[in-house]
Design an enzyme around this catalytic site. Sequence first.
Site, PDB file in Angstrom:
ATOM      1  N   GLY A 171       0.804  -1.204   0.000  1.00 57.98           N
ATOM      2  CA  GLY A 171       0.000   0.000   0.000  1.00 57.98           C
ATOM      3  C   GLY A 171       0.840   1.258   0.000  1.00 57.98           C
ATOM      4  O   GLY A 171       0.298   2.366   0.011  1.00 57.98           O
ATOM      5  N   ASP A 172       2.152   1.095   0.009  1.00 51.30           N
ATOM      6  CA  ASP A 172       3.066   2.240   0.004  1.00 51.30           C
ATOM      7  C   ASP A 172       4.280   1.855  -0.840  1.00 51.30           C
ATOM      8  O   ASP A 172       4.203   0.937  -1.647  1.00 51.30           O
ATOM      9  CB  ASP A 172       3.453   2.632   1.437  1.00 51.30           C
TER      10      ASP A 172
END
Length: 478
Positions: A259-260
């Site tokens: 997610g990053d």
Amino acid sequence: MEFCLNLRKPHAMGIVSAVLVLGLLNFCLAEWQKPSVVEPIEYQAIKCRKHSAALTDFGGIGDGKTMNTAAFISAIEHLSQFADDGGAELIVPPGNWLTGSFNLTSHFTLYVHKDAVILGAQDESVYPLIEVLPSYGVGRDGGGRYASLIFGTNLTDVVITGGNGTLNGQGQYWWDKFRAKKYSDTRPYLIEIMYSDHVEISNLTLIDSPSWNVHPVYSSNVLVHDLTILAPIDSPNTDGINPDSCRKVRIEDCFIVSGDDCIAVKSGWDQYGYNFGMPTQDLIIRRLTCISPDSATIALGSEMSGGIKNVWAEDITAINTQSGIRIKTGIGRGGYVKDIYVRRMTMKTMKYVFWMTGNYGSHPDPGWDPNALPVIKNINYKDMVAENVTYSARLDGIPNDPFTGICISNVTIGLTEKPKDLQWNCTNVAGATSQVIPKPCDLLAPSIEVFNCSFPHPHHWHVKRKTCTNRGCRKVEL
């Protein structure tokens, strides 16, 4: 309580076999939770160990419900006595092992069996609050910091590995509370190793970390390889691997869905970072595959105030990812990003291929210095192919502090069916390009003469890994 001692000499193995036949001693086979663990375990590591024990020897119960923090702590404390006698390994056998945070020791291997899952407890009370990092001044989420699930500081010669066993951070609990702004302190990471030397993290699957997955910080001679790291693409701050103020780091053969940023290279935040003054340097990244629709394949920064230099990245694949290599910095950061070399990158379905951001605005506190400007120079990209791309590049330096020495050569970018009209958006940058399609911006004007950007031979940290095995063991009274 008992632990198992590896018997490496042939005559010792013969004695063990004879004793088994005669039935004169009760060997440690019953100490393993499942018979499959008795079979020889073989793995590659920078160092093998003389002594070996299983978590079940210390009361561990792998039912997914029983808390095993005390068992991990007891086992590691006991095995630490063998640091000067060939070191020790702790085997996590098949099962689901619920635990809070625990600390490692030197000359030690944590081995996670292929059918074992270490489950991070969904309970803040089993993750002690620890001091904030001196190069950050505050927890990255604000406030203090919860200790990571697997933690170590001031260690020498530590290995975290397995037969592709699993660390499951059970992050949904933490993500929900973070989004609801219920935390005043920074969520735990899955693995954090601080102030340590000769570290290996390998052959594991990491899923659903509460925040960052792997965070070596203030450490040297760090080898990270053959990791699978998985998190939902909308999970907050689930960076894959974040080398932070480290020297001599190799990251190889990893697959990351995040997610990053898949990899984020860091060295401290604003005044805390440049006052601490410990750069990340001599970093090699090879054979990485990244999927991260909202973040970078490899990010340099934004916390780069201690400096980042001498980074080599090659044979990188990015799929459905926001950007390839992204430099993130801003006014107040200070520090530098320089001597960066990237080649042989393949990208499919990207928003940006090249992205540099000079207006990153987050700060640890009001004490940041608006006169602390970063130096970004000698950035080299070559031999890249991309397809289904929205923007070729967005390169935003800082007014009166341009990013210089940008070199891009032999790059072909195929565009999406509906690309942006302005493919190269460049401000406050300077450099040169050769054989780049689509045509770059005027600030990176194509050279008439064909040239290749630099990719000097990396500063190798030579690693000789050994074949380690846990063959036959006997009871020894604790």
